[in-house]
Write a protein that holds these residues in place. Structure first.
Motif, PDB file in Angstrom:
ATOM      1  N   UNK A   2       0.835  -1.196   0.000  1.00 33.36           N
ATOM      2  CA  UNK A   2       0.000   0.000   0.000  1.00 33.36           C
ATOM      3  C   UNK A   2       0.873   1.250   0.000  1.00 33.36           C
ATOM      4  N   UNK A   3       0.718   2.069  -1.034  1.00 36.01           N
ATOM      5  CA  UNK A   3       1.434   3.347  -1.126  1.00 36.01           C
ATOM      6  C   UNK A   3       0.471   4.406  -1.634  1.00 36.01           C
ATOM      7  N   UNK A   4       0.499   5.575  -1.036  1.00 38.41           N
ATOM      8  CA  UNK A   4      -0.394   6.666  -1.436  1.00 38.41           C
ATOM      9  C   UNK A   4       0.423   7.850  -1.949  1.00 38.41           C
ATOM     10  N   UNK A   5      -0.118   8.548  -2.936  1.00 38.42           N
ATOM     11  CA  UNK A   5       0.532   9.749  -3.463  1.00 38.42           C
ATOM     12  C   UNK A   5      -0.481  10.880  -3.589  1.00 38.42           C
ATOM     13  N   UNK A   6       0.054  12.083  -3.759  1.00 37.60           N
ATOM     14  CA  UNK A   6      -0.789  13.216  -4.070  1.00 37.60           C
ATOM     15  C   UNK A   6      -1.183  13.213  -5.536  1.00 37.60           C
TER      16      UNK A   6
ATOM     17  N   UNK B 139      -1.979   7.432 -13.263  1.00 36.28           N
ATOM     18  CA  UNK B 139      -3.076   6.868 -12.473  1.00 36.28           C
ATOM     19  C   UNK B 139      -3.521   7.783 -11.336  1.00 36.28           C
ATOM     20  N   UNK B 140      -2.684   8.752 -10.968  1.00 36.87           N
ATOM     21  CA  UNK B 140      -3.036   9.695  -9.904  1.00 36.87           C
ATOM     22  C   UNK B 140      -3.471  11.047 -10.466  1.00 36.87           C
ATOM     23  N   UNK B 141      -3.850  11.094 -11.746  1.00 36.45           N
ATOM     24  CA  UNK B 141      -4.218  12.368 -12.360  1.00 36.45           C
ATOM     25  C   UNK B 141      -5.339  13.046 -11.576  1.00 36.45           C
ATOM     26  N   UNK B 142      -5.058  14.257 -11.112  1.00 29.85           N
ATOM     27  CA  UNK B 142      -6.007  15.162 -10.469  1.00 29.85           C
ATOM     28  C   UNK B 142      -6.588  14.656  -9.143  1.00 29.85           C
ATOM     29  N   UNK B 143      -6.063  13.551  -8.602  1.00 27.05           N
ATOM     30  CA  UNK B 143      -6.644  13.067  -7.355  1.00 27.05           C
ATOM     31  C   UNK B 143      -5.609  12.330  -6.509  1.00 27.05           C
ATOM     32  N   UNK B 144      -5.593  12.604  -5.184  1.00 27.14           N
ATOM     33  CA  UNK B 144      -4.779  11.766  -4.287  1.00 27.14           C
ATOM     34  C   UNK B 144      -5.180  10.310  -4.492  1.00 27.14           C
ATOM     35  N   UNK B 145      -4.204   9.429  -4.500  1.00 22.01           N
ATOM     36  CA  UNK B 145      -4.437   8.057  -4.928  1.00 22.01           C
ATOM     37  C   UNK B 145      -3.740   7.067  -4.008  1.00 22.01           C
ATOM     38  N   UNK B 146      -4.404   5.960  -3.741  1.00 20.45           N
ATOM     39  CA  UNK B 146      -3.769   4.848  -3.035  1.00 20.45           C
ATOM     40  C   UNK B 146      -3.502   3.736  -4.039  1.00 20.45           C
ATOM     41  N   UNK B 147      -2.261   3.312  -4.115  1.00 22.84           N
ATOM     42  CA  UNK B 147      -1.866   2.240  -5.017  1.00 22.84           C
ATOM     43  C   UNK B 147      -1.822   0.920  -4.246  1.00 22.84           C
ATOM     44  N   UNK B 148      -2.559  -0.063  -4.759  1.00 26.01           N
ATOM     45  CA  UNK B 148      -2.568  -1.408  -4.199  1.00 26.01           C
ATOM     46  C   UNK B 148      -1.671  -2.278  -5.075  1.00 26.01           C
ATOM     47  N   UNK B 149      -0.607  -2.829  -4.508  1.00 24.06           N
ATOM     48  CA  UNK B 149       0.344  -3.617  -5.279  1.00 24.06           C
ATOM     49  C   UNK B 149       0.293  -5.087  -4.926  1.00 24.06           C
TER      50      UNK B 149
END
Length: 478
Positions: A377-381, A389-399
């Motif tokens: 689990x990694x989150x970005x702005x 994949x994080x265009x215009x929205x804070x996003x949590x990446x599930x790997x």
């Protein structure tokens, strides 16, 4: 059930079709020595991307321009070949380019450094550290990718105050299909298309990256239950500059790394230790050891590797007897081990993440799927790149990861897990990482990327003859 006679054998067609589909999405690995082959394989050796006779290695931008002017076929750049082979492959008469000769620092000013596109990330990180600088973006776990390849596929790290590597670019230099040269800046209307371009717009030759002063971090490590993961994940990312977690779903446990700027005392210790990572505390935390042993046993069964095995097992054993550490951002977070694997990563809007975690828990409770490896689990702005994949929205990446066995096979139960969890995340508006594995049939691109048609228009303008296309790019955009 539906049965048919196939090659003299009565076969369950649903099972047979599933196996065929898996072999396309998650191809088996070619384990023979490839040094003397005429074929060129991707890094995982699960896909042929072309022939060695097609490969050209220009030593400078002018040579690259001349190559494009003298040829008419399709063109793809190999980079480090870490991506699935479908992204790289071209026809037998087309051109494959290796830009590894085009690397290093091109220019430096007070706020940025320009690197040649073939420079590996590990070289960039070492160069910036030597200048007492760093990037604002957190690094991904692997650093052998080339700058252009990592940027063009949306490579990212963790932390809500930053996004992808592409978001640190202020200027991108590119050779277009006709051999002409163009430099894109943040003032250009189509800059957001070029940031994450999938190699479909042109050949990047140089990137200017904005930098900031060098900083040190202390990484606090925890073992906690996943009872309140949906809310805890948001809290950690709000409280700490950098946060990453591994979710051991079988045991309802997490291993969490939360990092903040190191205090003056720890910084002093770091420099006194010749810039090597320092460990905190006299003791270590062994509370995850039993879970680690169970995970390793499962990985050994899945990969048919007995004994201590290869590098893939070190990605888990490092969680045993853990302790807090201090160092620079690359020493702490760029610690991946490059091992052939099927890696699926889906970004979902951060606002939906607690609900998505709840759905994964409910699915797991109902189906008890096979867990090959913990969920990462990694989150970005938010990102400014149209195809991030994080265009215009804070996003949590599930790997999700499934490692190859020594014979090149893959755990069928592990692949079933990947297939089912991708269905769940795609239904929640998930966007797949371009440089990893995913099932394109799960996504309606226009629905999840607001600027999809704008990107297609830029592609039409920059490459009307589709020189930078292949089957993969054509299926996406045409």
């Amino acid at each position: 059930m539906v049965y048919a006679l196939v090659n003299g054998t009565i076969t369950d067609l649903r099972l047979r079709n599933a196996v065929v589909k898996d072999s396309h999405l998650y191809p088996l690995r070619h384990t023979a020595n490839i040094d003397n082959e005429n074929r060129l394989w991707n890094w995982a050796q699960n896909s042929v991307v072309g022939l060695r006779a097609q490969l050209q290695r220009p030593t400078c931008e002018a040579e690259l321009q001349q190559l494009l002017r003298q040829t008419t076929g399709k063109v793809r750049v190999l980079g480090s070949r870490l991506s699935p082979g479908r992204m790289l492959g071209v026809g037998a008469q087309d051109l494959l380019l290796d830009l590894s000769a085009m690397q290093g620092v091109i220019a430096v000013d007070d706020e940025s450094v320009t690197f040649a596109a073939g420079t590996q990330l590990e070289q960039i990180y070492a160069t910036l550290t030597g200048m007492d600088r760093m990037l604002a973006s957190s690094p991904g776990v692997i650093a052998v990718q080339t700058l252009a390849g990592a940027m063009s596929t949306g490579t990212h790290g963790q932390g809500l105050d930053q996004s992808s590597l592409a978001d640190e670019a202020t200027r991108i230099r590119m050779v277009l299909a006709d051999g002409s040269l163009r430099e894109f800046t943040r003032d250009d209307a189509d800059f957001s298309a070029v940031q994450v371009g999938l190699g479909a717009l042109g050949i990047i030759t140089a990137v200017t990256l904005r930098t900031r002063p060098f900083r040190l971090f202390t990484c606090h490590k925890y073992a906690v239950t996943a009872d309140n993961l949906g809310q805890d994940l948001l809290t950690w990312n709000q409280q700490y500059e950098l946060s990453k977690a591994w979710w051991f779903v079988d045991d309802n446990l997490l291993h969490v790394w939360n990092a903040e700027e190191a205090n003056p005392q720890d910084q002093q210790r770091y420099y006194a230790n010749q810039r090597e990572v320092i460990e905190h505390g006299e003791g270590t935390d062994s509370s995850l050891n039993e879970t680690i042993d169970q995970t390793l046993a499962q990985m050994h069964r899945d990969t048919q590797i007995h004994g201590k095995g290869g590098k893939q097992f070190r990605t888990v054993t490092r969680f045993r007897d853990f302790t807090d550490i201090s160092g620079d951002i690359y020493q702490l977070f760029c610690r991946g081990i490059a091992v052939p694997q099927i890696n699926v990563e889906i970004g979902v809007p951060l606002a939906r993440t607690p609900a998505v975690i709840g759905k994964i828990k409910a699915w797991y409770a109902a189906k008890h799927p096979h867990m090959h490896y913990p969920i990462i689990l990694r989150c970005t702005g938010p990102s400014s790149a149209w195809l991030s994949p994080a265009y215009q929205q804070p996003t949590c990446f599930f790997g999700f990861v499934v490692y190859y066995a020594d014979d090149g096979s893959l755990s069928q139960e592990g692949l079933h897990f990947l297939t089912e969890v991708e269905k769940l995340l795609a239904a929640e508006g998930g966007r797949p990482h371009w440089g990893k594995y995913y099932d394109p049939q799960r996504y309606t691109w226009r629905d999840i990327y607001p600027q999809w048609d704008a990107f297609r228009a830029v592609r039409q303008q920059l490459d009307p003859q589709r020189r930078f296309s292949n089957d993969y790019v054509t299926a996406l955009f045409d």
